[in-house]
Structure formats: structure tokens, C-alpha cells
Design a protein around this motif. Structure first.
Motif, mmCIF file in Angstrom:
data_model
loop_
_atom_site.group_PDB
_atom_site.id
_atom_site.type_symbol
_atom_site.label_atom_id
_atom_site.label_comp_id
_atom_site.label_asym_id
_atom_site.label_seq_id
_atom_site.Cartn_x
_atom_site.Cartn_y
_atom_site.Cartn_z
ATOM 1 N N SER A 74 0.990 -1.279 0.063
ATOM 2 C CA SER A 74 0.044 0.100 -0.099
ATOM 3 C C SER A 74 0.857 1.261 -0.201
ATOM 4 N N ASP A 115 -3.772 -2.350 -5.672
ATOM 5 C CA ASP A 115 -3.227 -2.818 -4.371
ATOM 6 C C ASP A 115 -4.239 -3.674 -3.791
ATOM 7 N N ILE A 117 -4.599 2.966 2.712
ATOM 8 C CA ILE A 117 -4.275 2.942 4.214
ATOM 9 C C ILE A 117 -3.056 2.209 4.461
#
Ligand SMILES: Nc1nc2c(ncn2[C@@H]2O[C@H](COP(=O)(O)OP(=O)(O)O)[C@@H](O)[C@H]2O)c(=O)[nH]1
Ligand SMILES: [Mg+2]
Length: 446
Positions: free
Chosen positions: A237, A277, A250
Motif C-alpha cells: 500500500s 493494491d 491506508i
């Protein structure tokens, strides 16, 4: 095949703007437009500066109420986009203004165009071949300079010219076979046999070259999907955020943070790339995370390229093979200067933003994304690629039959099938329901 109905639609994008264009096409386009503009008649290819009047639905004559002022352009059949009489009314870019003009045209006998109907008429009237019209749609929706350039090439007929040249070849070989049919008791005469074989071999080679360029063009149109894969907490991420220079995903030190797929659109060497992702893959995950992992696996299966992300302690690096995509070792900032670095592996630090350019070039290289100076591929769609492939299989079958000295009729039949497949690209042999499907995908006014 000229239609008896006159159609109307806004040809420009919806929303407010300096100018919007209402387009009319069909036999009554010029008379309807002249009435809206309160002119006796419109002169072809002349820009008339006019007022657009609202037409009364009851009396079907002008109300004297001015909707807007603008330009009227008349393109007389067959010198127009659709091949029919076309009038463009250039008004100010406002939906209410355009709607009143269209409503007035409908009072005077026009009807609202269906999606893709202008293009459909252009095709049916032989103005453009099917894949050229598809290229216009692709040009309108392209989101990179290269995609736009390749769509423009197809629109100009570069792709259809190639396909038509192949069709000519197949027709020629079929005439050679027809000649052989006249002596049907015997085998194909030796001289002809060699000639037919040579021609078919050449056709297959050309077909393969065209397929390659078309496949590249198709990929440029749809863009490519690159998926980030790897164990939890390696920094997938973080890498996505670094590559798109935004905090889209996040990031926490807790393993299993990412569950859903997150995708961002990037541009690498002019090609649109969707970077996805995923949830990190591990065995001891809870229910939600397991669903995330299942989605990650699907994304990987559909990806054009996978980035295998490992962290600074890559113990399992040896287990990855070339087919797994690009191996990316993240958290390079934690590696000591002395630590050995493997060739063929890209070292990055998502947090320090190092190695990102090398990663971008590795992606471009692996995807074989052509740089600016290479020949631009022409835009193509999956259905074109399928058709090219079907033609190829049919010609291969024909060649096998030729080698086994099969009857010329059988070989000719395979070539007829190949011809039909190629004809589907340009629309020469396209079933009506497929045509319908293609044009309904276009938007209103196109
Ligand atoms: N030192 C260092 N830490 C990183 C780097 N990239 C990610 N991290 C940290 O690793 C942890 C997991 O990152 P995350 O992006 O959520 O990993 P993911 O589970 O693979 O998506 C977070 O605490 C990040 O701050 C890096 O390049 N260097
Ligand atoms: Mg994550």
C-alpha cells in the motif's frame, strides 16, 4: 440505404460550455433547420449566423421566441458524416437551450437519435468502415496521447487498409483454386499448388505482423493492469501511495490492513496503467481478510503484470520465477550499504521514495511499452483480435489440407471462412445483432 427518418441529438459533451452543437441528419434536416432558423433555405457549406426560434407544438410554426443565437451549417448529402443531409446548429453550451432546439426539431418531424445512430448511418451509407467508427469512439475516450494517436491512425483507415489487403490476397488465392476446380478430376496442378502455398504462407506472415501491432494497439486503448502482490506488511500500500504521489491506500504497521482492492490510474511512458493494491496473502487470515485474499488472487490472475513485493528481509526471493512478474524489494532504506543486491530485482523504498524511477522503467520494459520514437500501433479492439485469430486458424487449416492434397473445394471453403472473419473487422460481413451491439455502446449524438 438512406433512411427516411430525420434524427436529432446534441453532438457535444453535456454540461455548460462556450458552444454546443445540435446535429440533425436525414432527408428533412435542411428544411427543419431552416424553419428553426427562420430562413427560406440554408446554403450548403456556408456558415449562417442565425437566431434559433422555438417552434409551437400545437401550430407547428415559429413562436417568434428566440431560444439562442448561433451558427447553422448545412452539409448536403452525400458530403457529410452520415452521408445524408446533415445540419449542425451551433448554439451556446447549455442543456436547456439544446433541449429546446431538439424539441422544436421534433415538432417539425425529427425524432431523437438513439445511441450511436449517426455512426450507424455513416456505416450503412458506406462513409466509413466499422473499425474506423470504432476508432472514433476510441479516440473520444482515449486517456493518453499514445492511445489518441493510435485511435487516430485507425480512424484514418490504416488498420482497415491492412485488412483489406489481406482480403484481396485471399480472394486472389480463391480464384487460383477456382481455376483448379475446372480440372476437378485431377490434383491441383503443380505450378498452382506452389503458388497457392506461397501466397498463403505470405498471408499468414502478414496476419501475424498485423496481429502483433493490433494487440499492442488494443492494450494501449484499454490500458494495462499492474497488480501489487506479496505478504502482509511488506509495504504494498505504501508503494501504491508513493507511485501515485497520493495517500490513496491506508498504511499501518498492522498486518492485514488492506482488504479490498484499491486501484489508481497512472501514466507510464504515455500508456495508461491501472495499479491495483491487494490484501497481503497469508494463511491465518479472518473471514473478511480471506475474501480480500480471494480478490487479490483473482486480480493477479487477470493482471497484465504482477509486482511481487518483498520487504528488506527477502528469504523467499529464490522461490519467485520470471513468470511471477517483477520482483520488488521494498524498505531498501533498512538495508545496509554492504548488503548484497541481486541482479534483476528492483530495490525501492516507498517511504523514502527511492528507486521509483527504476521501477517505472522496469514496468515499461516488461510490458514492452514502446517509447515515443517507435511506430505507433493502430487502435484495435478485442473483437478485431479474435477475428484475426479466427482467420489465422482457417488459413492454417487450408494450408494443412493443401499439403495433404485435399480437394480444392475444401481449401476454398476454409479461405471463405478466413475472408468472413476478416470481413467482420471492417463490417463487410458483420451480423446485424453484432452491429447493433457495437453501435448501442456509443453515446447519444455520436
Ligand atoms: N522503513 C520502511 N518502512 C516501510 C516502507 N514501506 C512501508 N513501510 C512500513 O511498513 C508497514 C506496512 O506497510 P503497508 O504499506 O501497510 O504494507 P502492506 O500490508 O504490504 O500494504 C507500515 O508501517 C509502513 O510504514 C519503506 O520503504 N521503508
Ligand atoms: Mg496494504
Amino acid at each position: 440505404m438512406l433512411s427516411s427518418e430525420t434524427i436529432a441529438a446534441v453532438a457535444t459533451a453535456s454540461g455548460s460550455g462556450g458552444v454546443a452543437i445540435v446535429r440533425l441528419s436525414g432527408p428533412d434536416a435542411a428544411t427543419i433547420a431552416a424553419q428553426i432558423c427562420a430562413r427560406e433555405k440554408l446554403t450548403p457549406r456556408h456558415a449562417h449566423y442565425v437566431q434559433f426560434y422555438k417552434i409551437d407544438p400545437q401550430t407547428e410554426v415559429t413562436t417568434g421566441l428566440v431560444i439562442d443565437m448561433g451558427l447553422a451549417l448545412y452539409f448536403k448529402a452525400p458530403s457529410s458524416f452520415t452521408g445524408e443531409d446533415v445540419v449542425e446548429l451551433h448554439a451556446h453550451g447549455n442543456a436547456i437551450v439544446c433541449e429546446q432546439i431538439i424539441a422544436s426539431a421534433c415538432v417539425l418531424g425529427a425524432r431523437r437519435a438513439r445511441a450511436g445512430e449517426f455512426s450507424e448511418r455513416a456505416f450503412l451509407n458506406g462513409k466509413l468502415q466499422l473499425n474506423q467508427l470504432e476508432a472514433i469512439a476510441d479516440l473520444i475516450s482515449s486517456n493518453s496521447e499514445q492511445a489518441a494517436r493510435s485511435a487516430a491512425l485507425s480512424m484514418q483507415g490504416v488498420f482497415s487498409d491492412e485488412v483489406n489487403a489481406l482480403l484481396q490476397k485471399l480472394i486472389y488465392v480463391r480464384t487460383l483454386l477456382e481455376a483448379a476446380l475446372d480440372f476437378s478430376d485431377e490434383d491441383i496442378e503443380f505450378a498452382d499448388h506452389d503458388r497457392i502455398e506461397k501466397e498463403l504462407r505470405y498471408t499468414l506472415e502478414r496476419l501475424a505482423e498485423i496481429y502483433k501491432v493490433a494487440a499492442e494497439g488494443a492494450r494501449m486503448q484499454r490500458g494495462v493492469t499492474v497488480v501489487l502482490s506479496g505478504a502482509p506488511n511488506v509495504g504494498k500500500s505504501s508503494l501504491l501511495n508513493a507511485l501515485c504521489a497520493e495517500q490513496r491506500a491506508i498504511v499501518t504497521p498492522i498486518a492485514g490492513t488492506t482488504r479490498d482492492l484499491i486501484s489508481v490510474d497512472l501514466n507510464i511512458n504515455g500508456v495508461p496503467v491501472t495499479l491495483v493494491d491487494t490484501a497481503g496473502i497469508r494463511s491465518d487470515a479472518g473471514e473478511i481478510e480471506r475474501e480480500g485474499i480471494a480478490r487479490a488472487e483473482t486480480a493477479c490472475a487477470q493482471a497484465d503484470l504482477i509486482l511481487q513485493v518483498l520487504d528488506n528481509n527477502p528469504t523467499d526471493i529464490d522461490q519467485l520465477s520470471d513468470s511471477d512478474g517483477i520482483v520488488v524489494v521494498n524498505k531498501a532504506d533498512l538495508l545496509s550499504e554492504q548488503a548484497s543486491r541481486l541482479a534483476g530485482v528492483v530495490y525501492v523504498s516507498a517511504t523514502e521514495r527511492t528507486g521509483l524511477d527504476q521501477l517505472r522503467s522496469a514496468i515499461a520494459k516488461r510490458l514492452d511499452i514502446s517509447s515515443d520514437d517507435q511506430q505507433t500501433p493502430f487502435a484495435a479492439r478485442q473483437r478485431h483480435l479474435d477475428a484475426l485469430q479466427q482467420a489465422q486458424t482457417a488459413i492454417e487449416r487450408a494450408m494443412a489440407q493443401l499439403a495433404q492434397a485435399e480437394l480444392p473445394e475444401l481449401i476454398a471453403e476454409e479461405l471463405r471462412l478466413a475472408q468472413q472473419s476478416l470481413g467482420e473487422i471492417t463490417g463487410e460481413f458483420t451480423p446485424d445483432d453484432l452491429l447493433d451491439y457495437i453501435f448501442r455502446e456509443f453515446c447519444i449524438g455520436k
